[in-house]
Design an enzyme around this catalytic site. Structure first.
Site, short mmCIF file in Angstrom:
data_model
loop_
_atom_site.label_atom_id
_atom_site.label_comp_id
_atom_site.label_asym_id
_atom_site.label_seq_id
_atom_site.Cartn_x
_atom_site.Cartn_y
_atom_site.Cartn_z
N SER A 1 1.33 -5.07 0.36
CA SER A 1 0.52 -3.85 0.51
C SER A 1 1.42 -2.68 0.87
O SER A 1 2.46 -2.87 1.53
CB SER A 1 -0.51 -4.04 1.63
OG SER A 1 -1.08 -2.79 2.01
N TYR B 1 -2.07 -6.50 10.07
CA TYR B 1 -2.06 -6.63 8.60
C TYR B 1 -0.74 -6.10 8.03
O TYR B 1 -0.10 -6.77 7.21
CB TYR B 1 -3.25 -5.84 8.04
CG TYR B 1 -3.29 -5.71 6.54
CD1 TYR B 1 -3.68 -6.78 5.74
CD2 TYR B 1 -2.95 -4.50 5.91
CE1 TYR B 1 -3.74 -6.65 4.36
CE2 TYR B 1 -3.00 -4.37 4.54
CZ TYR B 1 -3.39 -5.44 3.76
OH TYR B 1 -3.44 -5.32 2.40
#
Ligand SMILES: NC(=O)c1ccc[n+]([C@@H]2O[C@H](COP(=O)([O-])OP(=O)(O)OC[C@H]3O[C@@H](n4cnc5c(N)ncnc54)[C@H](O)[C@@H]3O)[C@@H](O)[C@H]2O)c1
Length: 250
Positions: free
Chosen positions: A139, A152
């Site tokens: 990501s 995350y």
């Protein structure tokens, strides 16, 4: 004689395992792999979307955190040659609220499960002499910190390094390992995160569009996965392809 272009995207004879396949990017990846002629084994908490179902697709309703299920699923995928570690979760939480359980949960799905599936699939490919491909989905949050996504972002940063470490580990077996790094892709998961961000205007989220405009589509990310899964990237390992409309540049 160079390989004809269509042959470079031809995955007939390949068997691909995709995690997080029921919607969003994973679903688009499954559709492209099937279109390229691969057999696909899919893993998701949710059931198989009716329009994906077909003879070339085997669906396992399972949690990627379940180690016993992972072993069973990889074991059942005969001739496995491609693994796409796509399953991921990104619930927003203020850093002060991230207790040990929340931290462990974020790493469990986003990092540990990808490592486990890579180990199981890599071992299987190596033992069978299959020159395969592993594609990890990271990501942009791994590169540029995003408010309320600390665990995350850390997990996805580790996924990038997992790619590089395993690229070296598996290169002698001819197994390539690469990362696709999406950002701003319109999916069900991203819609939930956007709503959560809207409720926290104080948190400092970036609101501008990326240089190419946005959002991206799940298929934009799936095309990058297809590149790494196919002979198009025969001589590429340990690499990262950012699919974010240029957001990391601005
Ligand atoms: N959408 C984006 O803009 C974006 C940006 C950066 C990275 N990503 C990454 O791309 C991947 C896919 O994201 P998305 O936006 O398509 O998400 P999504 O939430 O729309 O879809 C994720 C899928 O994974 C499945 N899943 C989640 N946890 C699971 C588990 N424990 N076991 C099995 N299946 C599970 C869900 O059921 C769902 O089908 C994720 O790794 C995400 O971190 C997405």
């Amino acid at each position: 004689m160079t390989t004809p272009l269509p042959d470079l995207l031809d995955l007939r004879g390949a068997h691909a395992l995709v995690t997080g396949a029921a919607r969003g990017i994973g679903r688009a990846v499954v559709a492209r792999l099937l279109e390229a002629g691969a057999r696909v084994t899919a893993v998701d908490l949710a059931q198989c979307p009716a329009d994906l179902a077909g003879a070339a697709l085997t669906w396992h309703r399972a949690d990627v955190r379940d180690a016993a299920a992972a072993a069973r699923i990889v074991d059942s995928a005969g001739g496995l040659s491609v693994l796409v570690n796509n399953a991921g979760v990104y619930p927003l939480a203020a850093w002060d609220d991230v207790d040990d359980d929340a931290w462990a949960a974020a790493l469990d799905v986003n990092l540990t499960s990808a490592a486990r599936y890579s180990r199981l699939a890599g071992d299987r490919m190596r033992r069978s002499g299959t020159a395969g491909a592993i594609v990890n989905v990271s990501s942009v949050a791994a590169v540029r910190p995003v408010p309320m996504l600390v665990p995350y972002g850390v997990a996805k940063a580790a996924v990038r390094q997992l790619t590089r470490a395993l690229a070296v580990e598996y290169a002698p077996a001819g197994i390539r390992v690469n990362t696709v790094t999406p950002g701003g892709v319109r999916t069900e998961g991203a819609a939930v995160a956007r709503e959560q961000a809207r409720a926290r205007p104080d948190a400092g989220f970036r609101t501008g569009a990326p240089p190419l405009g946005g959002p991206g589509t799940p298929d934009d990310a799936a095309r990058a996965v297809l590149y790494f899964a196919s002979p198009m990237s025969r001589y590429v390992t340990g690499a990262e392809l950012v699919v974010d409309g240029g957001s990391l540049l601005s």
